[in-house]
Scaffold this motif. Structure first.
Motif, short mmCIF file in Angstrom:
data_model
loop_
_atom_site.label_atom_id
_atom_site.label_comp_id
_atom_site.label_asym_id
_atom_site.label_seq_id
_atom_site.Cartn_x
_atom_site.Cartn_y
_atom_site.Cartn_z
N LYS A 181 0.83 -1.21 0.00
CA LYS A 181 0.00 0.00 0.00
C LYS A 181 0.86 1.26 0.00
N ASP A 182 1.94 1.24 0.78
CA ASP A 182 2.84 2.40 0.82
C ASP A 182 3.45 2.66 -0.55
N TYR A 183 3.86 1.59 -1.19
CA TYR A 183 4.46 1.73 -2.52
C TYR A 183 3.44 2.32 -3.50
N LEU A 184 2.21 1.83 -3.45
CA LEU A 184 1.17 2.32 -4.35
C LEU A 184 0.85 3.79 -4.09
N ASN A 185 0.84 4.18 -2.82
CA ASN A 185 0.58 5.58 -2.50
C ASN A 185 1.71 6.48 -2.99
N GLU A 186 2.94 6.06 -2.75
CA GLU A 186 4.09 6.86 -3.16
C GLU A 186 4.16 7.01 -4.68
N SER A 187 3.74 5.99 -5.39
CA SER A 187 3.77 6.05 -6.85
C SER A 187 2.46 6.59 -7.42
N GLU A 188 1.57 7.05 -6.52
CA GLU A 188 0.28 7.64 -6.88
C GLU A 188 -0.59 6.69 -7.70
N ARG A 189 -0.51 5.42 -7.40
CA ARG A 189 -1.42 4.43 -8.01
C ARG A 189 -2.59 4.25 -7.05
N PHE A 190 -3.35 5.32 -6.88
CA PHE A 190 -4.40 5.36 -5.86
C PHE A 190 -5.52 4.36 -6.16
N GLY A 191 -5.87 4.21 -7.43
CA GLY A 191 -6.93 3.28 -7.78
C GLY A 191 -6.59 1.86 -7.39
N THR A 192 -5.36 1.44 -7.68
CA THR A 192 -4.93 0.09 -7.33
C THR A 192 -4.93 -0.10 -5.82
N ALA A 193 -4.42 0.89 -5.09
CA ALA A 193 -4.40 0.80 -3.63
C ALA A 193 -5.82 0.71 -3.06
N ALA A 194 -6.75 1.46 -3.65
CA ALA A 194 -8.14 1.43 -3.18
C ALA A 194 -8.76 0.07 -3.41
N LEU A 195 -8.44 -0.56 -4.53
CA LEU A 195 -9.01 -1.88 -4.83
C LEU A 195 -8.42 -2.94 -3.90
N VAL A 196 -7.14 -2.82 -3.57
CA VAL A 196 -6.55 -3.76 -2.60
C VAL A 196 -7.27 -3.64 -1.26
N SER A 258 -13.22 1.81 -13.93
CA SER A 258 -13.20 0.46 -13.36
C SER A 258 -13.63 0.43 -11.91
N ILE A 259 -13.57 1.58 -11.24
CA ILE A 259 -13.91 1.64 -9.82
C ILE A 259 -15.39 1.93 -9.60
N VAL A 260 -16.06 2.43 -10.62
CA VAL A 260 -17.45 2.88 -10.46
C VAL A 260 -18.35 1.76 -9.95
N GLU A 261 -18.26 0.58 -10.56
CA GLU A 261 -19.14 -0.53 -10.15
C GLU A 261 -18.87 -0.94 -8.71
N VAL A 262 -17.60 -1.04 -8.35
CA VAL A 262 -17.25 -1.41 -6.98
C VAL A 262 -17.75 -0.35 -6.01
N LYS A 263 -17.57 0.92 -6.38
CA LYS A 263 -18.02 2.02 -5.52
C LYS A 263 -19.52 1.95 -5.29
N ASP A 264 -20.29 1.71 -6.34
CA ASP A 264 -21.74 1.64 -6.21
C ASP A 264 -22.17 0.50 -5.30
N GLN A 265 -21.52 -0.64 -5.45
CA GLN A 265 -21.87 -1.80 -4.62
C GLN A 265 -21.54 -1.55 -3.14
N VAL A 266 -20.37 -0.99 -2.90
CA VAL A 266 -19.97 -0.72 -1.52
C VAL A 266 -20.87 0.36 -0.91
N SER A 267 -21.27 1.34 -1.70
CA SER A 267 -22.19 2.38 -1.21
C SER A 267 -23.54 1.78 -0.85
N ASP A 268 -24.02 0.86 -1.68
CA ASP A 268 -25.28 0.17 -1.39
C ASP A 268 -25.19 -0.60 -0.08
N LEU A 269 -24.06 -1.25 0.13
CA LEU A 269 -23.85 -2.01 1.36
C LEU A 269 -23.88 -1.07 2.57
#
Length: 311
Positions: A181-196, A258-269
């Protein structure tokens, strides 16, 4: 009001102030001089810069704070083990499926999170040999995601050297995913970190809700009710970090389709959590929780999201 909305509102006010200033400059006087024109142009340029402040820009400032509020992958499994809930290998996503997720970065990231929670579950119940298989599967996904620098080779060696020490295994498991997660944040791969983080959170909640759904009936009532209370409390306590996860996905959702569907599902939950209704039954008759509609709906939704991740 959390930091995300505070920053957003501050920048929105600044944008409105700039817009008002520009309007006054343009409307004053009937003849525009060269100086006035240049000043107006400069203000318009500033407005343009402010308009480029998107949700993703705000996410870059607040992302790490929000991400750190989501529980470590071992936290929920450790709590579950402490309640006296029995270990159930069938709740885990088979480590052999890791190769199936090396098709897209999104799939790999989500299931890296899933395996981190499974690894935590195995460590909490001292299933060290099985945990090694999950650690290896996780590292394969890490390499596929090109973040292998974050997972040092010493992790595996340290893990194998501490097979008899549950606390050390839990610590190493947490460290391995935190390095990624730290590596992903430092490299600004925020989407990947969020999915992890999403995969890890969903898997921990899936294990919790499944244990309640399939809770054994052949045990003394007092013991059964006490363990049910502990399990359901664990589920209820996930509402706050779930809200933080919704924020994390929301600030990224507009920029990464790619995050939209996951976001909607998690929001519904998140919207399904009826803490007051469940809390009342928790205090009066825990056994009723096995048939509680809200809890059943949450359980079904978590299973739906999880199945979509691991399929």
């Amino acid at each position: 009001m959390n930091m995300f909305y505070s920053v957003f509102l501050t920048r929105l006010r600044n944008l409105l102030l700039l817009f008002t200033t520009a309007t006054i400059i343009v409307s004053c006087g009937t003849g525009s001089t060269t100086s006035e024109t240049q000043e107006s142009t400069e203000v318009q340029d500033e407005i343009g810069l402010e308009e480029e402040i998107t949700k993703v820009d705000i996410a870059k400032e607040d992302f790490e704070r929000m991400l750190n509020t989501i529980p470590e992958p071992t936290k929920v499994p450790v709590v579950l083990q402490s309640t006296g809930a029995e270990y159930d290998m069938n709740l885990l996503n088979p480590a052999t499926k890791a190769k199936d997720y090396m098709t897209t970065n999104d799939k790999a990231a989500l299931n890296l999170g899933v395996y981190s929670a499974d690894l935590g579950y195995l460590c909490a119940y001292s299933k060290a040999q099985d945990a090694i298989n999950y650690l290896n599967s996780s590292q394969n996904l890490v390499e596929y995601l090109n973040i292998s620098n974050a997972i040092q080779m010493s992790i595996s060696k340290r893990f194998e050297a501490n097979l008899s020490n549950k606390d050390s295994l839990i610590s190493i498991a947490n460290q391995s995913i935190e390095l990624a997660k730290d590596y992903l944040n430092e490299s600004e791969r925020f989407g990947t970190a969020a999915l992890v983080a999403t995969g890890s959170y969903v898997e921990g909640l899936y294990i919790s809700t499944s244990l309640v759904e399939n809770y054994p009936s052949d045990m003394p009532e007092a013991e059964r009710n006490e363990q049910l209370k502990s399990l359901v409390k664990t589920i209820l306590e996930q509402k706050e970090p779930l809200g933080d996860l919704v924020n994390v996905l929301d600030v990224l959702g507009d920029s990464e389709a790619s995050i939209v569907e996951v976001k909607d599902q998690v929001s519904d939950l998140f919207d399904m959590y009826d803490v007051i209704g469940i809390q009342a039954k928790l205090d009066s008759n825990p056994d009723e929780l096995l048939t509680d509609k809200t809890l059943k709906d949450i359980t079904a939704k978590v299973a739906e999201i999880r199945n979509g991740i691991i399929e």
